[in-house]
Scaffold this active site. Structure first.
Site, PDB file in Angstrom:
ATOM      1  N   HIS A  26      -0.805  -2.382  -1.976  1.00 42.45           N
ATOM      2  CA  HIS A  26      -1.087  -2.517  -0.599  1.00 42.45           C
ATOM      3  C   HIS A  26      -0.962  -0.666  -0.057  1.00 42.45           C
ATOM      4  O   HIS A  26      -1.964  -0.457   0.893  1.00 42.45           O
ATOM      5  CB  HIS A  26       0.333  -2.861   0.735  1.00 42.45           C
ATOM      6  CG  HIS A  26       1.094  -3.614   0.930  1.00 42.45           C
ATOM      7  ND1 HIS A  26       1.931  -4.612  -0.977  1.00 42.45           N
ATOM      8  CD2 HIS A  26       1.109  -4.712   1.476  1.00 42.45           C
ATOM      9  CE1 HIS A  26       2.302  -6.264   0.347  1.00 42.45           C
ATOM     10  NE2 HIS A  26       1.645  -5.591   1.032  1.00 42.45           N
ATOM     11  N   GLU A  57       1.509 -14.581  -1.784  1.00 45.99           N
ATOM     12  CA  GLU A  57       1.856 -13.099  -1.511  1.00 45.99           C
ATOM     13  C   GLU A  57       3.350 -13.228  -2.248  1.00 45.99           C
ATOM     14  O   GLU A  57       3.194 -12.670  -3.918  1.00 45.99           O
ATOM     15  CB  GLU A  57       2.652 -11.808  -0.440  1.00 45.99           C
ATOM     16  CG  GLU A  57       1.393 -10.690   0.080  1.00 45.99           C
ATOM     17  CD  GLU A  57       1.055  -9.651   0.859  1.00 45.99           C
ATOM     18  OE1 GLU A  57       2.949 -10.562   1.751  1.00 45.99           O
ATOM     19  OE2 GLU A  57       0.456  -9.274   1.253  1.00 45.99           O
TER      20      GLU A  57
END
Length: 238
Positions: free
Chosen positions: A192, A158
């Protein structure tokens, strides 16, 4: 890049029509492979989009990409400023989690004190017990597939995709520093949202609970992402 990172995570099931994993371990291992593939694709895409270094002409892939994303090979010896770019951000980040770290330290001391009271004082066996406990805890964490996801795979991939590769592209695109600091975490937060339906079903389809849960997560990723983006721009290093 954000869509690519999330889409590849679901590619084995939705595109390749592979059967669902039989266990959590197999599921996470599949996710690890997908995250690695998406990271490599984003690195390749970044190398094609980032402008070449005019001083070196058109260097090879690694030399061309590593400096913009904060990975420097040319200077193996750290100077004072380079040490500061590592030590100061690390110290600031530790302060964010100071409460949790102090609590765990106090719990560890309390556990060791209760053990000393039970055996009647400090001895060689106490030191052996402390060492063995720490070793067992380390082995337990290293063998936990969830720990690998939370502490290794997810942070590395990430940070690489949503900060190390995105920020140089946004800066080269002409965005202001303040805009990049707050814009880059937005992509990270939106990525997300793929957990929305999962949380929705787990919360018995209660929209208010889902909104609070996902909203808290998105708020945290925005705040911490802005902080991490500022550190990357300020120091030039991951």
């Amino acid at each position: 890049m954000a869509i690519l990172y999330v889409a590849i995570l679901y590619a084995p099931t939705l595109l390749l029509r592979l059967p669902h994993p039989s266990s959590l371990k197999h599921f996470l291992l599949r996710r690890f492979i997908c995250a690695a593939i998406s990271s490599l694709l984003v690195l390749l895409l970044s190398s094609l989009l980032l402008p070449p270094d005019e001083k070196r002409g058109r260097p090879v892939f690694a030399r061309r990409l590593w400096p913009p994303i904060g990975l420097y090979r040319e200077q193996p010896n750290f100077s004072n400023s380079q040490w500061q770019s590592v030590v100061f951000p690390l110290s600031l980040t530790c302060l964010i989690y100071a409460g949790s770290l102090v609590l765990k330290f106090l719990l560890l001391i309390d556990s060791f004190r209760r053990y000393l009271d039970s055996v009647g004082g400090f001895s060689f066996e106490c030191a052996e017990y402390a060492f063995r406990s720490a070793l067992d805890r380390g082995i337990s964490v290293c063998s936990n597939i969830l720990a690998w996801r939370n502490y290794v795979v997810a942070p590395l991939t990430e940070e690489l995709v949503f900060r190390a590769c995105m920020i140089p592209l946004l800066l080269c695109g002409g965005f202001k520093l303040s805009t990049v600091i707050f814009l880059c975490p937005v992509f990270f937060s939106l990525a997300h949202l793929n957990h929305l339906m999962e949380v929705y079903s787990r919360q018995n389809y209660n929209f208010i609970k889902v909104f609070l849960s996902v909203g808290l997560q998105l708020g945290y990723t925005l705040i911490f992402g802005s902080y991490a983006s500022f550190l990357f721009i300020r120091t030039g290093r991951r």
